[in-house]
Enzyme design. Structure first.
Site, PDB file in Angstrom:
ATOM      1  N   ARG A  76       0.841  -1.199   0.000  1.00  0.00           N
ATOM      2  CA  ARG A  76       0.000   0.000   0.000  1.00  0.00           C
ATOM      3  C   ARG A  76       0.875   1.248   0.000  1.00  0.00           C
ATOM      4  O   ARG A  76       2.074   1.207   0.294  1.00  0.00           O
ATOM      5  CB  ARG A  76      -0.918   0.013   1.228  1.00  0.00           C
ATOM      6  CG  ARG A  76      -0.164   0.090   2.537  1.00  0.00           C
ATOM      7  CD  ARG A  76      -1.008   0.555   3.696  1.00  0.00           C
ATOM      8  NE  ARG A  76      -0.309   0.389   4.954  1.00  0.00           N
ATOM      9  CZ  ARG A  76       0.625   1.199   5.407  1.00  0.00           C
ATOM     10  NH1 ARG A  76       1.001   2.245   4.680  1.00  0.00           N
ATOM     11  NH2 ARG A  76       1.212   0.987   6.571  1.00  0.00           N
ATOM     12  N   GLY A  77       0.244   2.393  -0.270  1.00  0.00           N
ATOM     13  CA  GLY A  77       0.945   3.655  -0.141  1.00  0.00           C
ATOM     14  C   GLY A  77       1.106   4.026   1.329  1.00  0.00           C
ATOM     15  O   GLY A  77       0.596   3.365   2.227  1.00  0.00           O
ATOM     16  N   GLY A  78       1.846   5.100   1.567  1.00  0.00           N
ATOM     17  CA  GLY A  78       2.010   5.586   2.920  1.00  0.00           C
ATOM     18  C   GLY A  78       3.216   4.996   3.630  1.00  0.00           C
ATOM     19  O   GLY A  78       4.084   4.374   3.029  1.00  0.00           O
ATOM     20  N   THR A  81       2.340   2.116  10.074  1.00  0.00           N
ATOM     21  CA  THR A  81       1.204   2.304  10.959  1.00  0.00           C
ATOM     22  C   THR A  81       0.999   1.035  11.769  1.00  0.00           C
ATOM     23  O   THR A  81       1.632   0.012  11.527  1.00  0.00           O
ATOM     24  CB  THR A  81      -0.076   2.686  10.197  1.00  0.00           C
ATOM     25  OG1 THR A  81      -1.058   3.175  11.134  1.00  0.00           O
ATOM     26  CG2 THR A  81      -0.660   1.501   9.435  1.00  0.00           C
ATOM     27  N   HIS A  83      -1.849  -1.752  13.436  1.00  0.00           N
ATOM     28  CA  HIS A  83      -3.193  -2.325  13.483  1.00  0.00           C
ATOM     29  C   HIS A  83      -3.270  -3.257  14.684  1.00  0.00           C
ATOM     30  O   HIS A  83      -2.295  -3.948  15.019  1.00  0.00           O
ATOM     31  CB  HIS A  83      -3.496  -3.136  12.221  1.00  0.00           C
ATOM     32  CG  HIS A  83      -3.471  -2.348  10.960  1.00  0.00           C
ATOM     33  ND1 HIS A  83      -4.307  -1.278  10.726  1.00  0.00           N
ATOM     34  CD2 HIS A  83      -2.707  -2.468   9.841  1.00  0.00           C
ATOM     35  CE1 HIS A  83      -4.054  -0.784   9.532  1.00  0.00           C
ATOM     36  NE2 HIS A  83      -3.089  -1.487   8.977  1.00  0.00           N
ATOM     37  N   ILE A 154      -5.320   6.208   6.134  1.00  0.00           N
ATOM     38  CA  ILE A 154      -5.646   5.735   4.787  1.00  0.00           C
ATOM     39  C   ILE A 154      -4.366   5.309   4.079  1.00  0.00           C
ATOM     40  O   ILE A 154      -3.335   5.981   4.188  1.00  0.00           O
ATOM     41  CB  ILE A 154      -6.343   6.837   3.961  1.00  0.00           C
ATOM     42  CG1 ILE A 154      -7.748   7.107   4.500  1.00  0.00           C
ATOM     43  CG2 ILE A 154      -6.426   6.453   2.485  1.00  0.00           C
ATOM     44  CD1 ILE A 154      -8.458   8.255   3.803  1.00  0.00           C
ATOM     45  N   ALA A 168      -8.290   2.605   8.174  1.00  0.00           N
ATOM     46  CA  ALA A 168      -8.392   2.079   9.534  1.00  0.00           C
ATOM     47  C   ALA A 168      -8.848   3.210  10.442  1.00  0.00           C
ATOM     48  O   ALA A 168      -8.337   4.331  10.352  1.00  0.00           O
ATOM     49  CB  ALA A 168      -7.050   1.526  10.001  1.00  0.00           C
ATOM     50  N   CYS A 184       2.750   6.921  10.546  1.00  0.00           N
ATOM     51  CA  CYS A 184       2.524   7.550   9.249  1.00  0.00           C
ATOM     52  C   CYS A 184       3.618   8.548   8.896  1.00  0.00           C
ATOM     53  O   CYS A 184       3.414   9.442   8.066  1.00  0.00           O
ATOM     54  CB  CYS A 184       1.151   8.231   9.199  1.00  0.00           C
ATOM     55  SG  CYS A 184      -0.204   7.100   9.574  1.00  0.00           S
TER      56      CYS A 184
END
Length: 241
Positions: A76-78, A81, A83, A154, A168, A184
């Site tokens: 994914r991008g970013g 993070t 979870h 995101i 999320a 992030c």
């Protein structure tokens, strides 16, 4: 109005959910399924997006694993993070070709942000955006000097016009793991959750229903609850393999 199949998968390991998304992505590209929204939670895991750097995990990977938190890379991008149980994760598997602006990924993300803000407002939490900062925030002034707390993140991936990954929102999850990293890639980033803002634990399943409705609205879809196994059959194995 086209349908958005809404499927609830419960607590799913991150790598298993990633394999499931890939299988669903192929099925969506082939036109075998409709646009869908996968709602779930993950066991504790740090995920590193395509722009992540080593300094975002300052303790070193082994230290985080001793805390019972997996560390994994993702497409994914970013950036990095966290979870964990009690956090709502929503993965839209959507064909951009059938949306109003099929070539505009920014519009897809913008609609996602607005849906998150609307869902939080439905639960009496006022949230918004800050220029040049990713995600959805509560509070009036941006970090590092301001009082803003990040409540939603995101990160998406698009392949051949089909989206995977998504968003999320912190609902009841432990926020401590965010403090052990640079979430992030934002220095001095403070985190919050729906339960922290409202002062009590919240019903995650009910909140997931709100998020699904708002996302469907944002993309001009009608949400239809579907059972996982009855919808995708053999693909269900991707969640348990």
């Amino acid at each position: 109005m086209n349908e958005l199949w809404v499927m609830r998968a419960g607590l799913v390991p991150y790598d298993a959910a990633r394999r499931a998304q890939k299988a669903l992505e192929r099925a969506r590209e082939a036109g075998e399924i409709a646009d869908l929204l996968l709602l779930l939670e993950h066991p504790p895991v740090y995920t590193r997006g395509r722009r992540s750097t080593r300094d975002e995990l300052p303790m070193g990977e082994d230290w985080y694993r001793t805390q019972g938190i997996e560390v994994t890379d993702t497409d994914r991008g970013g950036r990095v993070t966290y979870h964990g149980p009690g956090q709502l994760v929503a993965y839209p598997i959507v064909s951009l070709r059938e949306l109003a602006n099929p070539d505009d990924v920014h519009d897809f993300v913008s609609r996602m942000e607005r849906a998150m803000i609307a869902a939080l407002a439905d639960w009496e939490v006022e949230a918004g955006l800050f220029e040049n900062l990713t995600g959805v925030w509560v509070g009036d002034a941006a970090p590092p000097a301001g009082d803003a707390r990040k409540i939603g993140s995101i990160g998406i991936h698009v392949s051949r016009g089909v989206t995977t990954h998504g968003l999320a929102i912190n609902v009841n999850n432990d926020l401590q793991p965010f403090e052990w990293v640079v979430p992030c890639g934002i220095e001095a980033c403070r985190m919050s959750s729906l339960s922290r803002e409202l002062g009590a634990e919240q019903d995650l399943d009910r909140f997931a229903t709100t998020v699904a409705a708002r996302l469907a609205e944002a993309y001009g879809r009608r949400p239809i609850e579907r059972g996982w196994e009855e919808t995708v059959g053999p693909l269900a194995l991707e969640l348990t393999a």
